[in-house]
Write a protein that holds these residues in place. Structure first.
Motif, mmCIF file in Angstrom:
data_model
loop_
_atom_site.group_PDB
_atom_site.id
_atom_site.type_symbol
_atom_site.label_atom_id
_atom_site.label_comp_id
_atom_site.label_asym_id
_atom_site.label_seq_id
_atom_site.Cartn_x
_atom_site.Cartn_y
_atom_site.Cartn_z
ATOM 1 N N SER A 76 -85.279 -3.745 -70.903
ATOM 2 C CA SER A 76 -85.361 -4.739 -71.974
ATOM 3 C C SER A 76 -84.356 -4.414 -73.080
ATOM 4 N N ARG A 79 -80.796 -5.262 -72.103
ATOM 5 C CA ARG A 79 -80.490 -6.695 -72.201
ATOM 6 C C ARG A 79 -80.228 -7.097 -73.654
ATOM 7 N N ASP A 230 -85.192 -10.403 -75.589
ATOM 8 C CA ASP A 230 -85.289 -10.864 -74.200
ATOM 9 C C ASP A 230 -86.688 -11.365 -73.884
#
Length: 251
Positions: A76, A79, A230
């Motif tokens: 996560s 990203r 995200d």
């Protein structure tokens, strides 16, 4: 209903609704508000919720120490880091906060990027030591070992000399009601000082921070230029932020 059952219900409500209102749950279960408040105190002591006036919000897992956080939500954070790195334009001055997501941003910067990075994180500064085209300024002060960043009066004073285009802000919680929060008062003050020296502030918010809250407010949600996350668009917190016209940059 037994105390353990009430606490399980409260945790389920936190997961589902991202908040608990003590008087509403008390009325539903036909118990006193004091009973629910005691349950919430017990859950907060166990690190399972963050108490607020009238109830509780989900606790952030990001308040753990730095070595522990390095293993939380790694994909996560990567990203979010990729999307945040795109906000750093050539020739600009960027303040980069401390923390594991900020470090992930540094790790994906193009080697051709020529920019200036100001940081109060020795870890971030060290990660940039080998970058061929980024100039690095490290703000000194008392080292807050929990997050491996400098803070306190000396660090805040050093920040007053900074004029930045962008601040990439790390927090432990992003919640429509509680705002942007973190777990330490001095660290929150340092983040505010850095935000005041930057034209635009963007929040680095990996999915586990969305809908969570910690003890100390950094900034209100409305004080930032955008939130990089995200978390899915249909997440309740993301939906509420969008409805409040808070810019969301989807990673």
């Amino acid at each position: 209903m037994l105390a353990a059952q009430r606490r399980d219900l409260l945790l389920a409500r936190l997961r589902q609704d991202q908040r608990v209102v003590a008087k509403d749950v008390a009325a539903e279960l036909d118990v006193s508000e004091d009973t629910i408040r005691r349950d919430l105190r017990d859950l907060a002591a166990a690190g399972l919720c963050q108490r607020v006036y009238g109830g509780a919000l989900p606790a952030s897992p990001a308040v753990a120490d730095y070595p522990t956080r390095r293993g939380v939500g790694v994909a996560s954070k990567q990203r979010v880091a990729a999307a945040a790195a795109a906000l750093i334009q050539p020739g600009t001055t960027v303040v980069v906060d401390g923390g594991t997501t900020a470090l992930a941003v540094i790790q994906v910067l193009p080697t051709t990027l020529a920019a200036t990075v100001v940081t109060h994180s020795p870890t971030v500064a060290a990660a940039l030591a080998q970058h061929p085209a980024v100039e690095v300024y490290l703000l000194g002060g008392r080292l807050f070992k929990h997050s491996v960043v400098t803070c306190g009066a000396a660090a805040v004073e050093a920040a007053q000399a900074v004029n930045a285009d962008v601040f990439l802000l790390g927090v432990t919680g992003v919640h429509p009601d509680a705002g942007l929060t973190t777990g330490d008062a001095d660290e929150a003050a340092m983040k505010r000082a850095l935000a005041r020296r930057s034209a635009d502030t963007y929040v680095l918010a990996s999915a586990e921070k969305i809908g969570a809250a910690s003890r100390f407010t950094v900034l209100p949600i409305t004080a930032v230029a955008g939130i990089v996350t995200d978390a899915p668009a249909d997440d309740d917190t993301v939906r509420r932020l969008t409805e409040a016209d808070i810019p969301i940059i989807h990673a």
